[in-house]
Design an enzyme around this catalytic site. Structure first.
Site, PDB file in Angstrom:
ATOM      1  CG  HIS A 225      -2.090   0.894   1.147  1.00 32.81           C
ATOM      2  ND1 HIS A 225      -2.316   1.911   2.059  1.00 32.81           N
ATOM      3  CD2 HIS A 225      -3.110   0.970   0.258  1.00 32.81           C
ATOM      4  CE1 HIS A 225      -3.418   2.551   1.753  1.00 32.81           C
ATOM      5  NE2 HIS A 225      -3.924   2.008   0.667  1.00 32.81           N
ATOM      6  CE  LYS A 227      -1.287   4.762  -1.807  1.00 30.77           C
ATOM      7  NZ  LYS A 227      -1.971   4.245  -0.602  1.00 30.77           N
ATOM      8  CG  ASP A 232      18.416  12.088 -10.654  1.00 26.19           C
ATOM      9  OD1 ASP A 232      18.344  11.046 -11.327  1.00 26.19           O
ATOM     10  OD2 ASP A 232      18.331  13.227 -11.147  1.00 26.19           O
ATOM     11  CG  HIS A 405      -7.313   8.208  -0.398  1.00 22.69           C
ATOM     12  ND1 HIS A 405      -6.090   7.938  -0.984  1.00 22.69           N
ATOM     13  CD2 HIS A 405      -7.804   7.004  -0.011  1.00 22.69           C
ATOM     14  CE1 HIS A 405      -5.864   6.649  -0.969  1.00 22.69           C
ATOM     15  NE2 HIS A 405      -6.876   6.047  -0.374  1.00 22.69           N
ATOM     16  CE  LYS A 407      -4.098   6.709   2.557  1.00 19.82           C
ATOM     17  NZ  LYS A 407      -5.429   6.251   2.570  1.00 19.82           N
ATOM     18  CG  ASP A 412      -0.278  19.326  21.465  1.00 20.89           C
ATOM     19  OD1 ASP A 412      -1.520  19.386  21.375  1.00 20.89           O
ATOM     20  OD2 ASP A 412       0.320  18.645  22.328  1.00 20.89           O
TER      21      ASP A 412
END
Length: 487
Positions: A225, A227, A232, A405, A407, A412
Site C-alpha cells: 500500500h 506510495k 536521482d 483520502h 492520511k 499540538d
C-alpha cells in the site's frame, strides 16, 4: 487380520487432531484473548472448514521464501547504514521539540530500527493534479535513476503524463524501476501501458502476486500500500495519492473525486524512503540492493532544510505492532489539539481508547472523514465508533468534497504523521505501509492549514441527533464492526 475404523469415528479423530494442532498454534501465537477464543470456537464448530479459514487468514503468513528475503533485506539495510554517518544525522537536539518527540524517536528506533534524522525539507501538495504535474516535471529532470512504488496506477488524464515522463527518462538512459501492487493495479497490468514501458527499457515488477498456489504458502490479502517516488536519490515523494487522475478514477463509485495530498522531500529523509522502496524491490526481484544503493549515490546525501523526520515502514513481516505503537504514542502525546484525517476509521481497541482518552483529558480531538466511502462494509463499521468518540467530546466532521483520502495526524502544532496508513486494522496489521513522523513546527502548520480547509468543506455530526438513528441502523453498524479486523 484387518482393522478398519468406522468413517464417522475416523473423521472425528482427524478433526480432533486438527483442532488440537491448530489450538496449540493459536495459543503459541498469543493473539488477543477474544481473537484466540473466536478462532478456537470456529475451528471446533466447523470441521475442516474452520481450519481452512484459519490457514487462509488466521495469521499474517508471508511464506518461507519471503521471510528469507526479509532477512536478506535487513542485511542490505545494514549496508545502507554503513554508507552514511547515521550517528551524525540522528544526533538531534531534542530540547527544540520536547520530551514526547524524543520518546517517539526512541520508540521508532526500537520497534522499527529507524531513527529520526535531521536536515529535511518538506513541501506539501494538496491538489492531486498539481502533484501529478510536479512529479512529471521531476522525472523529466532525472539524470540517473527513477524509482516508483505504488498501490494503484490507473490509466487516464494526468497519470498518463507521468507515464510519458518515465518513458522519456528511460529514453535518455535513466535507470527506471516501477513496482506496483499486483492486485491494486490489476486493471493497469492488463492494459497496454506496461508493454510500452518495457519497450522503452523500464524495469517493471508486480508486487505480491496473487493466485491459488500462493494462498497455500502465504496470505494473498497482504498488499503493498506504499506510495513512494525517488528521483536521482535526491528527491522523494510520498503520501496518500495513488498514480491516478481523480477525474477518471472510480467515477462509477458514487463518492465523487478522491482527495489526496503528497509531500516532496529533500534531504536526509530521502535515504530511508529510498531504502524502503529498494527493500521491496529486492524482495520481489532478487536484484542486489547494494547495486541499487550505489546507483542512487545514497552515501552522498546531504542534509537540506530544518525538519527532523522519522521514516517508519511497516508491514506483516518483521515490524510487529511497531506502527501501532508509534501512532498510540503520538496520540497520547497530545496536550491541546489533535486533528486526524483518514478515509477509513476502523481502529482497534487500543487506538479507540487512546482517542477517547485524549478527548477525555481535554484535548481538542477533531476527526475528519469522508461523507461517502467506496466500501459499504467500512462505511457502516466506521459509524459504529462515532458514539463512543463523541461521548468523550471528540468532534467528527464529514467531508463533502469527495472521498477524502489524506492520511494525517497533527499534534499540538509541533508533531505530525503523514503517509499511507489508514486508521484501520488492515493498514496497521496487514498492509505494507510507510509513514513520516515529522518533528517540525512549520510542517505541522502547513498540515493543520490543510486539515482546516477540509473542515471548512465538512459537516460536523451533531451527537444528539446521531443518537436518534434507528435500532436497525445501529444493529447493522455493530454487526459489520465484528468483521473490522478484515476490512
Amino acid at each position: 487380520m484387518h482393522f478398519f475404523l468406522p468413517p464417522a469415528l475416523g473423521t472425528l479423530i482427524i478433526h480432533t487432531v486438527i483442532v488440537v494442532v491448530i489450538a496449540m498454534r493459536v495459543i503459541m501465537m498469543r493473539p488477543a484473548t477474544g481473537v484466540a477464543l473466536a478462532w478456537l470456537l470456529l475451528i471446533s464448530m466447523l470441521p475442516f472448514a474452520g481450519a481452512i479459514v484459519y490457514l487462509l487468514i488466521g495469521e499474517r503468513r508471508i511464506g518461507l521464501q519471503r521471510e528469507r528475503g526479509v532477512s536478506a533485506v535487513r542485511q542490505e539495510y545494514r549496508m545502507i547504514a554503513e554508507t552514511r554517518p547515521w550517528e551524525t544525522l540522528s544526533d538531534i537536539d531534542w530540547s527544540r521539540h520536547g520530551s514526547a518527540a524524543a520518546g517517539l524517536d526512541r520508540l521508532g528506533r526500537r520497534v522499527a530500527g529507524s531513527p529520526a534524522v535531521h536536515g529535511s525539507r518538506l513541501q506539501m501538495f494538496s491538489d492531486t493534479l498539481d502533484g501529478l504535474a510536479a512529479i512529471a516535471r521531476e522525472i523529466d529532470q532525472a539524470k540517473t535513476s527513477v524509482l516508483i512504488e505504488f498501490y494503484i496506477w490507473s490509466e487516464g488524464g494526468a497519470a498518463d503524463e507521468v507515464l510519458e515522463a518515465v518513458i522519456r527518462a528511460a529514453g535518455r538512459g535513466v535507470s527506471c524501476r516501477l513496482l506496483l501492487d499486483a492486485l491494486g493495479s490489476r486493471p493497469w497490468w492488463k492494459g497496454n501501458q506496461p508493454q510500452r514501458l518495457r519497450d522503452a527499457g523500464v524495469l517493471l515488477q508486480p508486487a505480491l502476486p496473487v493466485g491459488l498456489l500462493r494462498s497455500v504458502v502465504g496470505r494473498t490479502d497482504l498488499r503493498l500500500h506504499r506510495k513512494i517516488i525517488v528521483v536521482d536519490g535526491a528527491v522523494a515523494w510520498t503520501g496518500s495519492m495513488n498514480l491516478v487522475d481523480p477525474r477518471y478514477f472510480k467515477q462509477g463509485a458514487g463518492v465523487g473525486e478522491w482527495v489526496d495530498a503528497m509531500v516532496r522531500v529533500q534531504g536526509a529523509a530521502v535515504v530511508m524512503l529510498a531504502a524502503t522502496m529498494i527493500g521491496d524491490w529486492v524482495l520481489e526481484t532478487g536484484e542486489s540492493g547494494g547495486d541499487l544503493v550505489r546507483a542512487l549515490c545514497l552515501g552522498q546525501m546531504t542534509p537540506q532544510g530544518s525538519a527532523d523526520v522519522q521514516v517508519i515502514p511497516s508491514g506483516p513481516a518483521g515490524s510487529g505492532d511497531g506502527l501501532l505503537q508509534m501512532l498510540l504514542a503520538l496520540i497520547n502525546a497530545a496536550r491541546s489539539e489533535l486533528i486526524l484525517t483518514t478515509p477509513y476509521l476502523v481502529p482497534d481497541d487500543s487506538m479507540l481508547r487512546a482517542l477517547r482518552g485524549a478527548a477525555g483529558r481535554g484535548v481538542n480531538v477533531v476527526i475528519i472523514l469522508p461523507e461517502k466511502v467506496d466500501s459499504f462494509l467500512i462505511r457502516h463499521a466506521s459509524r459504529s465508533y462515532y458514539d463512543s468518540l463523541m461521548d468523550m467530546g471528540a468532534e467528527i466532521h464529514l467531508y463533502r468534497g469527495g472521498l477524502l483520502h489524506t492520511k494525517s495526524i497533527m499534534v499540538d502544532g509541533t508533531m505530525s504523521m503523514f503517509g499511507t496508513v489508514n486508521l484501520d486494522m488492515r493498514s496497521i496489521w496487514l498492509n505494507y505501509e510507510v509513514s513520516l513522523f515529522v518533528y517540525d513546527d512549520a510542517f505541522a502548520a502547513d498540515l493543520r492549514a490543510l486539515q482546516l480547509s477540509y473542515i471548512a468543506d465538512s459537516d460536523r455530526i451533531d451527537p444528539v441527533a446521531w443518537r436518534t438513528r434507528s435500532f436497525g441502523r445501529r444493529f447493522l453498524e455493530n454487526a459489520f464492526r465484528l468483521a473490522s479486523p478484515l476490512l
